[in-house]
Design a protein around this motif. Structure first.
Motif, short mmCIF file in Angstrom:
data_model
loop_
_atom_site.label_atom_id
_atom_site.label_comp_id
_atom_site.label_asym_id
_atom_site.label_seq_id
_atom_site.Cartn_x
_atom_site.Cartn_y
_atom_site.Cartn_z
N ARG A 1 51.93 51.53 57.79
CA ARG A 1 51.75 53.34 58.28
C ARG A 1 51.49 53.88 59.22
O ARG A 1 52.32 54.67 60.55
N GLU B 1 57.93 62.50 59.22
CA GLU B 1 58.87 62.47 57.73
C GLU B 1 59.07 61.61 56.97
O GLU B 1 58.13 61.94 55.75
N LYS B 2 59.11 60.33 57.48
CA LYS B 2 58.68 59.16 56.61
C LYS B 2 57.78 58.89 56.39
O LYS B 2 56.97 58.86 55.27
N LEU C 1 54.68 61.35 55.99
CA LEU C 1 54.46 62.15 55.26
C LEU C 1 54.53 61.75 54.02
O LEU C 1 54.35 62.24 53.01
N LYS C 2 55.98 61.00 54.29
CA LYS C 2 56.28 60.66 52.52
C LYS C 2 54.97 59.65 52.21
O LYS C 2 55.14 59.51 50.78
N LEU C 3 55.37 59.43 52.51
CA LEU C 3 53.65 58.19 52.16
C LEU C 3 52.29 58.87 52.08
O LEU C 3 51.41 58.21 51.89
N SER C 4 52.02 59.21 53.33
CA SER C 4 50.55 59.91 53.29
C SER C 4 50.67 61.18 53.63
O SER C 4 50.39 61.68 54.55
N PRO C 5 51.48 62.32 52.14
CA PRO C 5 51.11 63.33 52.44
C PRO C 5 50.58 64.27 52.68
O PRO C 5 50.40 65.18 53.40
#
Length: 225
Positions: free
Chosen positions: A142, A166-167, A169-173
């Motif tokens: 990440r 955005e990618k 934040l899919k992993l670390s919202p």
């Protein structure tokens, strides 16, 4: 260049006598090397041991001994490059790491350090290229997304920054830093509503972040946001 025997004899001299644990670990490997100076496993493990204990400069010479026995192992070349990076010898680090990825193009960790080395050299194109390779070969890494986004923001490539964030934040919202950077990217595109939403999420995930609070206050004082 020292002979193997004289080199092996001098290895323990780098370690202070007070560091008995490290001397003990190194001594067992030195014993193996005295029996067989072509013992790749012993050289490689000794280099790893030195590196892990902070003897970075000395580890490079030991890694090169291992490399002389197994010259086609890109991971050893990569470790030399990382050692140079840790010493802030960026040109040397880049040279070794580039050799490593030439031998194994999917060596994610080598691309990772190349990304940072080129970043510190001010070569954004090469930095992004190698961070992109990390993303392709090891998408769970990440931290690369953060640095790609920062690079895109500095170059005012705001939509590219948004795509990367955005990618991430899919992993670390719950990453307040990623939300804050996303707000900056939307501001760059004059999308104030989206920027305010991003800063709001950043502040929600880190109420101590005055940057997000200030940006949110500035934006929400504008009618219609």
């Amino acid at each position: 260049m020292k002979t193997d025997k004289s080199f092996i004899d001098g290895i323990l001299s780098h370690i202070p006598p007070s560091n008995k644990n490290l001397r003990s670990l190194a001594a067992s490997l030195v014993t193996r090397l005295k029996r067989n100076p072509r013992d790749f496993w012993a050289w490689d493990n000794l280099a790893n041991l030195y590196f892990s204990k902070g003897f970075i400069l000395q580890s490079i010479d030991i890694y090169r001994k291992a490399l002389s026995i197994q010259p086609k192992l890109p991971i050893v070349r990569m470790r030399i490059g990382i050692a140079y990076y840790r010493l802030a010898c960026l040109d040397e680090a880049i040279a070794e790491l580039e050799r490593a990825v030439k031998m194994d193009p999917d060596l994610a960790m080598a691309h990772y350090y190349l990304g940072f080395a080129y970043y510190h050299k001010g070569d954004s194109d090469q930095s992004l290229h190698h961070f992109q390779r990390v993303k392709e070969t090891s998408p769970e890494t990440r931290i690369v997304y953060y640095h790609m986004a920062e690079d895109y923001l500095q170059r005012r490539r705001f939509q590219d920054a948004i795509d990367v964030l955005e990618k991430l934040l899919k992993l670390s919202p719950s990453s307040a830093t990623a939300w804050y950077k996303l707000g900056q990217a939307y501001l760059g595109l004059y999308k104030n509503m989206e920027a305010a939403n991003a800063f709001r999420e950043a502040f929600k995930n880190n109420p101590k972040d005055k940057r997000s609070e200030n940006m949110l206050e500035m934006l929400t004082n504008v009618p219609g946001i």
